[in-house]
Design an enzyme around this catalytic site. Structure first.
Site: not given
Ligand code: GDP
Ligand code: IMO
Ligand code: MG
Length: 428
Positions: A15, A17-18, A40, A42-43, A226, A302-303, A334, A415
């Site tokens: 999570d 911010g990939k 699993n 959620g991007h 992840q 995701t969850t 940031l 960001g």
């Molecule tokens: P990922 O799984 O690595 O793609 O990240 P997620 O989407 O799960 O979580 C990142 C969260 O941070 C999302 O809600 C993005 O919209 C948000 N996000 C990403 N970059 C920035 C940033 O530079 N500033 C802010 N405020 N939010 C950001």
């Molecule tokens: P993104 O790609 C954050 C965590 C779960 C749990 C552990 C194992 O959005 O960054 P799993 O269902 O993979 O067997 O769970 O890994 N986890 C994540 N945490 N971002 C994710 O993906 C994750 N995918 C799995 O919360 O701790």
């Molecule tokens: Mg995510």
């Protein structure tokens, strides 16, 4: 002229911010590839105030002139994939071409059921807090060499043989270990045949798409899911996922040699979060953690679970730089740190009274780590409109420079908001 191959990896516990970093870099790429993990992930990508959350589909899908690839290292839940594609089409989007590797494994209903049953059978302290998406059980079958691959969905005879054998075994587990009801193999077979019909036009030689694109001068982005600290080898085992999110995972999960990768870009939040169980040295369970969660909107994509929050851990970032061979970092969120009087960063651990500068590979050691913090000045200004490094307040620039120095890697993207435009690029 050959294209550039860049791998994007999370350096924390996911999570980071990939998705949004991939969305920005995809503009100058021809192909975007997911190489591990499954639904699993959620991007989140925000474009013109519209928010998209991708679970299986690569974050380049919003560019209609690109190719998106789901590599052999991914585990695909067909229902989640089709739902995601339908949702995008319903939003009236013209999308990138999607190619799914014949070798990607399929998450079956029994994987999800066993994931949930396994998790609830674990005692307190042993729970992993999985996403319940069937990831661990599907990868277990892959390594046991009994998994169903995408190619099997379009070969009814092979599919039937494999499914019947697998379900017979899974039913033993379900009924005898968990006291659950047995599954109906015929019903699952019929469902899987339906998936096969829908997935057939998407199947292809995924690795070839990548190499042909590189050969014709197009850049290819490998989108990790992840993060480093959730990697089954290098993460905080057993509180990890069951795949290889690190840069090496791109080689096995997509079919590209390590020498062919040009750059590895690590994504780190300006602070740190974790969802699920396991060690997290800088976690703040009090008001700071709550403040970061509220300001940063830290709830799982995701969850929906609240994410655990704390200051950034540069011992962990430094580890990720080494493990992945990171050439440059993307520092996200940031803007969330605006308004803090002081900002702390963890630069070392105190383990049993000894100061350690390196992330321990032993999880027992890590569980004992007490963070050593350094305090930096904060800034008051809203930075969300900054588009150049020089536009940032000096305290924010100092924070960036401090990280670069401690982890010996340049920060090449910053960001300052959720949107595609809310980005500062530095020589990328
Ligand atoms: P990922 O799984 O690595 O793609 O990240 P997620 O989407 O799960 O979580 C990142 C969260 O941070 C999302 O809600 C993005 O919209 C948000 N996000 C990403 N970059 C920035 C940033 O530079 N500033 C802010 N405020 N939010 C950001
Ligand atoms: P993104 O790609 C954050 C965590 C779960 C749990 C552990 C194992 O959005 O960054 P799993 O269902 O993979 O067997 O769970 O890994 N986890 C994540 N945490 N971002 C994710 O993906 C994750 N995918 C799995 O919360 O701790
Ligand atoms: Mg995510």
């Amino acid at each position: 002229m050959t294209g550039r191959a860049d791998v994007i990896v999370g350096v924390q516990w996911g999570d980071e911010g990939k998705g949004r970093v991939v969305d920005v870099l995809a503009k100058s790429s021809g192909v975007v590839v997911r190489y591990q993990g499954g639904a699993n992930a959620g991007h989140t990508v925000v474009v013109e105030d519209e928010k998209y959350v991708f679970h299986l589909v690569p974050s380049g899908i919003l560019y209609p002139d690109k190719i998106c690839v789901i590599g052999n290292g991914v585990v695909i839940d067909p229902e989640a994939l089709f739902e995601e594609l339908d949702a995008l089409k319903n939003r009236g989007k013209s999308l990138a071409r999607l190619v799914v590797s014949y070798g990607a494994h399929i998450v079956m209903p029994y994987h999800k059921q066993i994931d949930t049953l396994l998790e609830s059978a674990r005692s307190e302290g042993q729970k992993i807090g999985t996403t319940g998406r069937g990831i661990g059980p599907c990868y277990s079958d892959k390594f046991e060499r009994v998994g169903i691959r995408a190619e099997d969905l379009v070969n009814p005879q092979i599919l039937k043989e494999k499914l019947m054998t697998n379900i017979e075994r899974k039913n033993e587990i379900l009924t005898k270990i968990y006291g659950a009801k047995p599954l109906d193999p015929e019903a699952i077979y019929e469902t899987a045949l339906g998936w096969g019909k829908r997935i057939k036009p998407l199947l292809g030689d995924a690795f070839l798409e990548i190499h042909e694109a590189l050969g014709s001068g197009q850049n290819v982005l490998f989108e990790g899911a992840q993060g480093t600290l959730l990697d089954v080898d290098h993460g905080t085992y057993p509180f990890v996922t069951s795949s290889s999110p690190c840069s090496g995972g791109a080689c096995t999960g997509a079919g590209i040699g390590p020498g062919r990768i040009d750059r590895v870009i690590g994504v780190t939040k300006a602070y740190c979060t974790r969802v699920g169980e396991g060690p997290f040295p800088t976690e703040d369970k009090g008001s700071l953690g709550e403040l970061l969660r509220t300001k940063g909107g830290e709830y799982g994509a995701t969850t929906g679970r609240p994410r655990r929050c704390g200051w950034n851990d540069l011992v962990a970032v430094d580890y990720a730089v080494k493990i992945n061979g990171i050439d440059g970092l993307a520092l996200t969120k940031l803007d969330v740190l605006s308004g803090f009087e002081k900002i702390s960063v963890c630069t070392a651990y105190n383990i049993d009274g000894v100061i350690k500068n390196h992330f321990p590979s032993s999880c027992t050691e890590l569980a004992k780590a007490v963070p050593v913090f350094e305090e930096l000045s904060g800034w008051k200004e809203d930075i969300s409109k900054c588009r150049k490094f020089e536009d940032l307040p000096s305290a924010a620039r100092d924070y960036v420079s401090f990280i670069e120095k401690r982890v010996s890697a340049p920060i090449i993207l910053i960001g300052v908001g959720q949107g595609r435009e809310d980005t500062i690029l530095r020589g990328i």
